[in-house]
Scaffold this active site. Structure first.
Site, PDB file in Angstrom:
ATOM      1  N   ASP A   1      62.244  61.190  -8.184  1.00  0.00           N
ATOM      2  CA  ASP A   1      61.833  60.597  -9.453  1.00  0.00           C
ATOM      3  C   ASP A   1      60.456  61.136  -9.804  1.00  0.00           C
ATOM      4  O   ASP A   1      59.746  61.670  -8.947  1.00  0.00           O
ATOM      5  CB  ASP A   1      61.797  59.069  -9.363  1.00  0.00           C
ATOM      6  CG  ASP A   1      62.068  58.390 -10.691  1.00  0.00           C
ATOM      7  OD1 ASP A   1      61.857  59.030 -11.747  1.00  0.00           O
ATOM      8  OD2 ASP A   1      62.494  57.219 -10.683  1.00  0.00           O
ATOM      9  N   HIS A   2      60.088  61.021 -11.065  1.00  0.00           N
ATOM     10  CA  HIS A   2      58.772  61.447 -11.522  1.00  0.00           C
ATOM     11  C   HIS A   2      57.846  60.238 -11.554  1.00  0.00           C
ATOM     12  O   HIS A   2      58.127  59.245 -12.245  1.00  0.00           O
ATOM     13  CB  HIS A   2      58.856  62.075 -12.912  1.00  0.00           C
ATOM     14  CG  HIS A   2      59.338  63.488 -12.906  1.00  0.00           C
ATOM     15  ND1 HIS A   2      60.304  63.961 -13.779  1.00  0.00           N
ATOM     16  CD2 HIS A   2      58.994  64.551 -12.134  1.00  0.00           C
ATOM     17  CE1 HIS A   2      60.518  65.245 -13.542  1.00  0.00           C
ATOM     18  NE2 HIS A   2      59.742  65.617 -12.549  1.00  0.00           N
TER      19      HIS A   2
ATOM     20  N   TYR B   1      61.420  57.074 -15.022  1.00  0.00           N
ATOM     21  CA  TYR B   1      62.847  56.827 -15.218  1.00  0.00           C
ATOM     22  C   TYR B   1      63.699  58.083 -15.118  1.00  0.00           C
ATOM     23  O   TYR B   1      64.663  58.244 -15.854  1.00  0.00           O
ATOM     24  CB  TYR B   1      63.105  56.108 -16.544  1.00  0.00           C
ATOM     25  CG  TYR B   1      62.008  55.148 -16.965  1.00  0.00           C
ATOM     26  CD1 TYR B   1      61.350  54.362 -16.021  1.00  0.00           C
ATOM     27  CD2 TYR B   1      61.620  55.026 -18.285  1.00  0.00           C
ATOM     28  CE1 TYR B   1      60.338  53.487 -16.390  1.00  0.00           C
ATOM     29  CE2 TYR B   1      60.617  54.150 -18.662  1.00  0.00           C
ATOM     30  CZ  TYR B   1      59.977  53.383 -17.713  1.00  0.00           C
ATOM     31  OH  TYR B   1      58.975  52.521 -18.088  1.00  0.00           O
ATOM     32  N   HIS B   2      63.337  58.957 -14.180  1.00  0.00           N
ATOM     33  CA  HIS B   2      64.081  60.199 -13.985  1.00  0.00           C
ATOM     34  C   HIS B   2      64.767  60.183 -12.617  1.00  0.00           C
ATOM     35  O   HIS B   2      64.601  61.097 -11.809  1.00  0.00           O
ATOM     36  CB  HIS B   2      63.154  61.406 -14.112  1.00  0.00           C
ATOM     37  CG  HIS B   2      62.541  61.559 -15.459  1.00  0.00           C
ATOM     38  ND1 HIS B   2      61.446  62.355 -15.717  1.00  0.00           N
ATOM     39  CD2 HIS B   2      62.876  61.007 -16.657  1.00  0.00           C
ATOM     40  CE1 HIS B   2      61.135  62.298 -16.996  1.00  0.00           C
ATOM     41  NE2 HIS B   2      61.995  61.482 -17.593  1.00  0.00           N
ATOM     42  N   THR B   3      65.526  59.144 -12.344  1.00  0.00           N
ATOM     43  CA  THR B   3      66.200  59.026 -11.056  1.00  0.00           C
ATOM     44  C   THR B   3      67.179  60.174 -10.866  1.00  0.00           C
ATOM     45  O   THR B   3      67.943  60.526 -11.770  1.00  0.00           O
ATOM     46  CB  THR B   3      66.963  57.696 -10.951  1.00  0.00           C
ATOM     47  OG1 THR B   3      67.878  57.591 -12.033  1.00  0.00           O
ATOM     48  CG2 THR B   3      66.017  56.526 -10.994  1.00  0.00           C
TER      49      THR B   3
END
Length: 541
Positions: free
Chosen positions: A299-300, A474-476
């Site tokens: 994630d980021h 929110y970059h799972t």
């Protein structure tokens, strides 16, 4: 007429009606040869806010459109529970995200290929990116698609403060980049978004809507996948719960998981596929050992620095009182104004040290500041924010079930800032961000740095600020990662087939072996479109 479900068999069952699922449903049903069922636990996107770009402010915590997952408390982030929004309903996260469209760097995909993911180098995926998009904007490198299903454009509203930020980047020594999705990502400019005529274009609007009338496509909303049905080493179907009843749907050809990086590994584990110790601890009998399920969570991590602004020209004012009424009227009449904004207005992609192949930090500039960043609650005075994120984190987390109850969220453990390089990159990125914001072009707008503030000077100060205030953006990704034949920890092969189980494929963000350099929705769209090619080729074969 479209197919009406009757508990019968389909050629393909797609679990998840989000970004990837909508694309797969359109592609797999296009030639009319196969029956396709698209299962979505949420509903139709009925809220008017799903088409208004700024509507994500209204939907970000709405349980009808967001699963509202949260991380487990971890010492590295001061034992905070961090929000992990994931879209719910047809269109998935493209209903509630910031619409920012970033392909990433060519090196990202070449690294995938080097890890044994044959066919996923940049030369392989670049034509897929082209056919996804209809890009309206500067294309100096002749790198963009012009007739794809997804409209992409630069943000149209360009307040003076955004131009000042880009000029500040130039003053700090960086170039103005007319197209960060072209040959080079380096530099500053305006973000590209999936919008048309001032309206959000979700995956459901771009791909699923044109296919809804096909006789061979069943779109089943409010249909919650409970577990996979396995028979003699093959995925035979899916057990689901629908309003008032439970059903078993069978698949003649394949079951395709497109539920995302949180719920695809969750469904595998609920079905007895994964690490034996995890399954047994959750009360699930192991049926197929795959040690990589739920591992490699990517994630980021993002910090948000903000400044007080001298002029009442920010979203903090423009989205309140009579100004908001004016904005609503302007949007209703012309589809213009502040309601066309997403989460990023202007960008910066920078390198924090010499020797890097490409940028390792991304900036998100917005003329707004948040009293609560996780809930997007704005301050009541003029402000601006610079989001800072490391593009390719080394840290890896996990997502695993803790119960046999499908309705209970899995344990999400990001393990942010676990490596020295991640900590270094975040600190250097914030320092560069401050340097940019202190350039002369920002003088007319900048009053003072509010967060972290002028007292934040040492390495320890910066890192403490990141630990106490950073959020996921929110970059799972990565929890069912793709790999080559020699990789014992991968969950799917280079054709996205689950190892050791016939008729089961995963096509979503969870298959990414490494993070891409930027917002992930474009990469997920590419994975889905290329994945559909693989499914159809294997089916014909």
């Amino acid at each position: 007429m479209p197919i009406e479900p009757s508990g019968t068999a389909f050629d393909f069952i797609i679990v998840g009606g989000g970004t990837a699922g909508c694309i797969l449903a359109e592609r797999l049903s296009a030639d009319g040869r196969h029956t396709v069922a698209l299962l979505e636990a949420g509903g139709e996107a009925r809220s008017p806010w799903t088409v208004v770009p700024a509507g994500f402010y209204k939907l970000l915590t709405n349980p009808s459109y967001n699963w509202n997952f949260r991380t487990e408390p971890e010492p590295a982030t001061c034992m905070r529970e961090i929000a992990v929004p994931r879209g719910k309903g047809l269109g998935g996260s493209t209903l509630i995200n910031g619409m920012i469209y970033v392909r990433g760097q060519p090196q990202d995909y070449n690294r995938w290929a080097q890890r044994g993911c044959t066919g996923w180098g940049f030369d392989d995926v670049e034509p897929v990116f082209r056919r996804l998009e209809t890009y309206v904007g500067p294309d100096p490198d002749d790198a963009r698609g012009k007739d794809g299903p997804l409209p992409v454009c630069e943000v149209e509203e360009r307040p003076a403060i955004a131009e000042a930020f880009i000029s500040a980047g130039e003053a700090a020594g960086y170039r103005r980049n007319p197209d960060y999705n072209g040959v080079s990502q380096d530099g500053f400019g305006y973000y590209q978004v999936n919008q048309k005529s001032g309206r959000r274009v979700s995956a459901a609007a771009a791909w699923l809507a044109p296919a809804r009338g096909r006789k061979n496509l069943a779109v089943l909303t409010d249909t919650f996948a409970v577990k996979l049905l396995l028979s003699e080493g093959r995925a035979a179907g899916v057990e689901v719960k629908r309003p008032g009843k439970a059903e078993r749907l069978s698949a003649r050809c394949e079951v395709i998981l497109a539920a995302g990086a949180v719920q695809s590994p969750q469904l595998l584990e609920l079905s007895g596929i994964g690490r034996p110790e995890v399954l047994k601890a959750a009360g699930i009998e192991p049926r197929h050992i795959l040690s990589g399920v739920g591992e490699n969570y990517l994630d980021h991590f993002c910090t948000r620095m903000n400044w007080r602004v001298s002029r009442p020209e920010t979203l903090n004012e423009e989205t309140r009182g009579w100004r908001l009424l004016r904005a609503v009227a302007r949007y209703a009449l012309a589809r213009k104004g502040v309601l066309t904004f997403g989460t990023g207005l202007a960008h910066g992609f920078v390198r924090t040290r010499e020797g890097l192949e490409g940028p390792d930090v991304q900036f998100f500039f917005m003329h707004a500041s948040y009293a609560n960043a996780a809930e997007r609650k704005l301050d009541r005075f003029p402000g601006m924010t610079l989001g800072v994120t490391q593009l390719r984190p080394e840290s890896r987390g996990t997502i695993h079930i803790v119960s046999p109850d499908p309705a209970r969220q899995p344990a999400i453990r990001p393990n942010f800032l676990a490596t020295a390089e991640d900590r270094r990159a975040m600190v250097e990125g914030m320092k560069i961000g401050r340097t940019v914001m202190e350039q002369a072009p920002m003088d007319a707008f900048r009053v003072r740095e509010m967060s972290p503030g002028k007292d934040c000077v040492s390495e320890e100060d910066w890192l403490d600020f990141a630990r106490r205030n950073g959020q996921t953006i929110y970059h799972t990704a990565g929890t069912c990662r793709m790999g080559g034949e020699a990789d014992p920890e991968c969950v799917v092969d280079a054709r996205l087939r689950v190892r050791g189980i016939k008729g089961l494929r995963i096509i979503d963000a969870s298959v990414m072996p490494e993070m891409v350099s930027g917002n992930t929705q474009a990469a997920v769209m590419m994975i889905a479109d290329k994945g559909a090619d693989l499914v159809l080729a294997d089916t014909r074969g």
